[in-house]
Design a protein around this motif. Structure first.
Motif, PDB file in Angstrom:
ATOM      1  N   CYS A   1       0.842  -1.198   0.000  1.00 14.40           N
ATOM      2  CA  CYS A   1       0.000   0.000   0.000  1.00 14.40           C
ATOM      3  C   CYS A   1       0.875   1.245   0.000  1.00 14.40           C
ATOM      4  CB  CYS A   1      -0.902   0.025   1.224  1.00 14.40           C
ATOM      5  SG  CYS A   1      -2.241  -1.132   1.080  1.00 14.40           S
ATOM      6  N   ALA A   2       1.894   1.226   0.862  1.00 17.20           N
ATOM      7  CA  ALA A   2       2.767   2.387   0.977  1.00 17.20           C
ATOM      8  C   ALA A   2       3.449   2.658  -0.362  1.00 17.20           C
ATOM      9  CB  ALA A   2       3.811   2.142   2.058  1.00 17.20           C
ATOM     10  N   VAL A   3       3.940   1.586  -0.993  1.00 19.04           N
ATOM     11  CA  VAL A   3       4.628   1.753  -2.272  1.00 19.04           C
ATOM     12  C   VAL A   3       3.697   2.395  -3.303  1.00 19.04           C
ATOM     13  CG1 VAL A   3       5.566   0.503  -4.241  1.00 19.04           C
ATOM     14  CG2 VAL A   3       6.319  -0.063  -1.936  1.00 19.04           C
TER      15      VAL A   3
ATOM     16  N   ILE B   1      14.069  12.635   1.083  1.00 20.90           N
ATOM     17  CA  ILE B   1      14.876  12.484   2.303  1.00 20.90           C
ATOM     18  C   ILE B   1      14.082  11.961   3.478  1.00 20.90           C
ATOM     19  CG2 ILE B   1      16.430  13.654   3.917  1.00 20.90           C
ATOM     20  CD1 ILE B   1      16.719  15.803   1.649  1.00 20.90           C
ATOM     21  N   ILE B   2      12.938  12.621   3.747  1.00 15.94           N
ATOM     22  CA  ILE B   2      12.242  12.274   4.994  1.00 15.94           C
ATOM     23  C   ILE B   2      11.478  10.959   4.878  1.00 15.94           C
ATOM     24  CG2 ILE B   2      10.583  13.099   6.694  1.00 15.94           C
ATOM     25  CD1 ILE B   2      11.321  15.922   5.767  1.00 15.94           C
ATOM     26  N   LEU B   3      10.768  10.781   3.745  1.00 12.10           N
ATOM     27  CA  LEU B   3       9.910   9.603   3.617  1.00 12.10           C
ATOM     28  C   LEU B   3      10.664   8.283   3.778  1.00 12.10           C
ATOM     29  CD1 LEU B   3       6.894   9.158   3.223  1.00 12.10           C
ATOM     30  CD2 LEU B   3       7.401   8.599   0.854  1.00 12.10           C
ATOM     31  N   PRO B   4      11.786   8.111   3.105  1.00 12.13           N
ATOM     32  CA  PRO B   4      12.514   6.852   3.299  1.00 12.13           C
ATOM     33  C   PRO B   4      12.805   6.575   4.762  1.00 12.13           C
ATOM     34  CG  PRO B   4      13.486   8.082   1.522  1.00 12.13           C
ATOM     35  CD  PRO B   4      12.436   8.966   2.122  1.00 12.13           C
ATOM     36  N   PHE B   5      13.165   7.630   5.493  1.00 16.02           N
ATOM     37  CA  PHE B   5      13.434   7.428   6.925  1.00 16.02           C
ATOM     38  C   PHE B   5      12.174   7.004   7.662  1.00 16.02           C
ATOM     39  CE2 PHE B   5      17.385   9.823   6.317  1.00 16.02           C
ATOM     40  CZ  PHE B   5      18.233   8.999   7.045  1.00 16.02           C
TER      41      PHE B   5
ATOM     42  N   GLY C   1      11.697   3.604   9.579  1.00 14.62           N
ATOM     43  CA  GLY C   1      11.332   3.670  11.001  1.00 14.62           C
ATOM     44  C   GLY C   1      10.108   2.831  11.291  1.00 14.62           C
ATOM     45  N   PHE C   2       9.140   2.939  10.384  1.00 11.17           N
ATOM     46  CA  PHE C   2       7.887   2.211  10.549  1.00 11.17           C
ATOM     47  C   PHE C   2       8.133   0.703  10.599  1.00 11.17           C
ATOM     48  CE2 PHE C   2       4.143   0.287   8.413  1.00 11.17           C
ATOM     49  CZ  PHE C   2       3.226   0.530   9.422  1.00 11.17           C
ATOM     50  N   PHE C   3       8.989   0.240   9.647  1.00 13.86           N
ATOM     51  CA  PHE C   3       9.254  -1.191   9.614  1.00 13.86           C
ATOM     52  C   PHE C   3      10.025  -1.660  10.832  1.00 13.86           C
ATOM     53  CE2 PHE C   3       7.859  -0.916   5.281  1.00 13.86           C
ATOM     54  CZ  PHE C   3       7.131  -2.079   5.191  1.00 13.86           C
ATOM     55  N   ILE C   4      10.951  -0.843  11.273  1.00 14.62           N
ATOM     56  CA  ILE C   4      11.705  -1.213  12.474  1.00 14.62           C
ATOM     57  C   ILE C   4      10.750  -1.307  13.660  1.00 14.62           C
ATOM     58  CG2 ILE C   4      13.437  -0.426  14.138  1.00 14.62           C
ATOM     59  CD1 ILE C   4      14.990   0.718  11.739  1.00 14.62           C
TER      60      ILE C   4
END
Ligand code: ADP
Ligand code: ZN
Length: 605
Positions: free
Chosen positions: A13-15, A116-120, A124-127
């Motif tokens: 979904c995110a992708v 920059i921000i979204l990848p982080f 973070g979400f997956f971690i």
């Protein structure tokens, strides 16, 4: 597997969401405008064709006077003015059109966000998800050793069960009355030096209401009730059962006075040292822990453990020692009076028609347990609801008795005329023999409508409850079982596979007469074969030979003798009353079922 799938879906979904954003964002700047070079742009400036210009970083968005839109790209760092100067264009012309300079700040911010921000954020979400999952697994591992006991709060009015809900079983109620008094007022007993019983073993066939009794005791004494099944202690890992037992008792102590009910205690309480297979160690440890807990808790603690089993013979003697499950309450299959009472309990919230005499139902259900009877009434209610009627008639109840005994009718099962005829003769054979032999139960109904596995059936039920069975009864039963086969053989001079089930039952019965009941005169009054309980791969391996080869031969001979005797008896009856058989068959082919009255009328002539 499940959380993984969920995460996968979230990821996808995110992708899609990000891809969607990107395409929207990039699309907005390329709106079907024509691309032109700087030279063309300058020409247009010179020709005064331009209405308006928008500057977005290095992109020049041009709106012509005729409404056309164009884009041109200029070198970075150069302002529009420098550009004009560099190309020697007339700066005056620049005043002829409007210039909007867009900072394009939103674009920049969006860009920064996406790159920059979204990848982080995603990382973070997956971690976060991963950490949470690991924590969950840990928590589950910690819970593993906890008891799964369900607490049943008898204090709530709606699920409070009392002795009023338990019909019959007077003796059992009397015995349990004592337990109730202990729970209500322990001082009365301890003051005179009496010890409170710790464990009570409820012994009875499945469905006789052991669980119901335990709940009723809790309800009567107004204490909480913990329910756990013996098999729930057993897990793959050694030690889990024991730790669950410990946890269960800790919980119970906290809630004292209370009742702990262990259903199917034979799952853990089998004799130690018997049986094959791996779960053995685990069972032993669990059993030991139960014993430890029973011995361990202080006699003044008001926790009473009720355990249920239908196999008291396999229990470890250590469980039954004084101070443990030293009291035994036997719950028998209900007698005819008790059956009537049980039916009354379950008919409380059901609209019975005036003809529905529950005593008659009880007469037709010897050997039924309380659970069977509850089931019969429930099936009857379902029948009525499906018929859109409002009252349960006696006929509905009788139909559901047959359904419970024999399985549902298979009216759609189409039999050829020949099959029907064979079935009719077969059932007539059973019925005739059953009717004529005084020790066989009376015939209630004959039918050639397929039911369950059988093509037809003869319902013959004893009218009274039987504690004992006699040899004569067994021999008559054997003859009745063979009646179907014999009838087929005498009439058609051929036999079908339809009788194979009868033959199997008859063989087992003949064998039991000799080896289990010791009813053979030749071999003497002893049993043969030591039936020992051993569970291996879920099956019971029984019987160990405790006799010689020679005796084995004699046993075989005796079984054959009984078998042949019964066969001859059935044959004699069927040949003598051949014309009655014909009458029954005619009626069966015509009506498909014959009820008791019509059947008796045939013999009254
Ligand atoms: P068990 O634990 O002995 O296998 P249960 O206590 O689970 O049997 O009984 C199953 C059901 O049968 C009960 O919920 C109840 O509806 C019915 N039943 C059994 N015995 C009686 C009885 N004596 N009076 C009323 N209902 C009974
Ligand atoms: Zn048969």
């Amino acid at each position: 597997m499940k959380p993984l799938l969920k995460n996968g879906i979230i990821f996808l979904c995110a992708v899609f969401l990000i891809a969607g954003f990107f395409s929207l964002y990039s699309r907005s700047s390329v709106q079907k405008e024509e691309k032109i070079g700087i030279a063309t742009f300058l020409e247009e400036v010179a020709d005064e064709k331009i209405e308006r210009v928008e500057l977005q970083e290095n992109t020049i968005l041009i709106t012509l006077k005729d409404g056309k839109k164009q884009t041109a790209t200029k070198e970075p760092n150069d302002s529009l003015g420098t550009l004009m100067k560099n190309f020697n264009a007339d700066p005056e012309k620049m005043k002829k059109f409007k210039i909007d300079i867009k900072e394009n700040s939103s674009g920049f911010l969006l860009n920064a966000f996406f790159t920059i921000i979204l990848p982080f954020l995603i990382l973070g979400f997956f971690i976060f998800l991963m950490i949470r999952q690991i924590q969950g697994a840990n928590a589950r591992a910690m819970n593993f050793g906890m008891s799964r006991a369900r607490q049943f709060d008898g204090k709530k009015e709606e699920n409070r069960i009392t002795f009023k809900d338990v019909a019959g079983a007077r003796e059992a109620k009397e015995e349990l009355q004592e337990v109730i008094e202990f729970l209500r007022d322990p001082k009365k007993f301890t003051n005179v030096g009496a010890k409170i019983p710790k464990g009570v073993m409820l012994v009875g066939a499945p469905g006789t209401g052991k669980t119901l009794f335990a709940k009723a005791v809790a309800g009567e004494a107004d204490v909480p009730f913990f329910h756990v099944s013996g098999s729930e202690f057993i897990e793959m890992f050694v030690g889990v059962g024991a730790s669950r037992v410990r946890d269960l008792f800790t919980r119970a102590m906290k809630n004292a006075p209370c009742i702990v009910f262990i259903d199917e205690i034979d799952a853990v309480g089998r004799q130690r040292g018997a049986g094959l297979g791996g779960s053995h160690d685990e069972r032993e440890q669990t059993l030991n822990q139960i014993l430890v807990e029973l011995d361990g808790f202080d006699p003044s603690t008001n926790v009473i453990v009720l355990a249920a089993t239908n196999r008291p013979d396999v229990l470890d003697p250590a469980l039954l020692r004084p101070g443990r499950f030293d009291r035994r309450v036997v719950i028998d299959l209900p007698s005819i009076e008790d059956r009537t009472a049980i039916l009354e309990v379950h008919a409380r919230n059901k609209p019975l028609a005036s003809d529905a005499d529950l005593r008659k139902v009880a007469e037709r259900t010897p050997g039924f347990s309380g659970a069977d009877l509850a089931n019969v009434l429930n099936e009857a209610a379902i029948l009525v609801a499906r018929r859109n009627a409002s009252q349960i008639t006696l006929d509905d109840i009788f139909k559901s008795i047959e359904k419970v005994i024999l399985g549902p009718e298979r009216k759609s099962h189409v039999m050829s005329e020949k099959e029907k005829k064979i079935t009719a003769y077969h059932e007539a054979g059973h019925a005739l023999v059953s009717h004529l032999l005084p020790d066989a139960p009376p015939v209630q109904k004959i039918s050639i409508i397929a039911r369950g596995q059988a093509a037809g059936y003869t319902l013959n039920l004893p009218t009274e409850d039987r504690q004992f069975r006699t040899k004569k009864e067994f021999l008559s039963e054997l003859a009745v079982l063979l009646g179907g086969f014999v009838a087929e053989k005498t009439v058609f001079e051929d036999v079908t596979t339809g009788a194979s089930n009868d033959l199997k039952k008859a063989t087992r019965l003949a064998k039991n007469i000799v080896t289990v009941y010791g009813m053979s005169e030749h071999l003497g009054q002893r049993t043969f074969g030591d039936r020992e309980e051993m569970i291996f791969l879920g099956r019971e391996i029984t019987e160990q030979r405790d006799y010689s080869e020679k005796t084995a031969e004699h046993i075989d001979e005796e079984i054959t003798n009984f078998f042949n005797g019964a066969y001859a008896q059935a044959e004699r009856l069927i040949t003598t009353y051949r014309e009655k058989i014909e009458t029954i068959v005619q009626l069966l082919l015509e009506k498909e079922t014959i009820e008791r009255e019509a059947f008796l009328a045939i013999f009254a002539e």
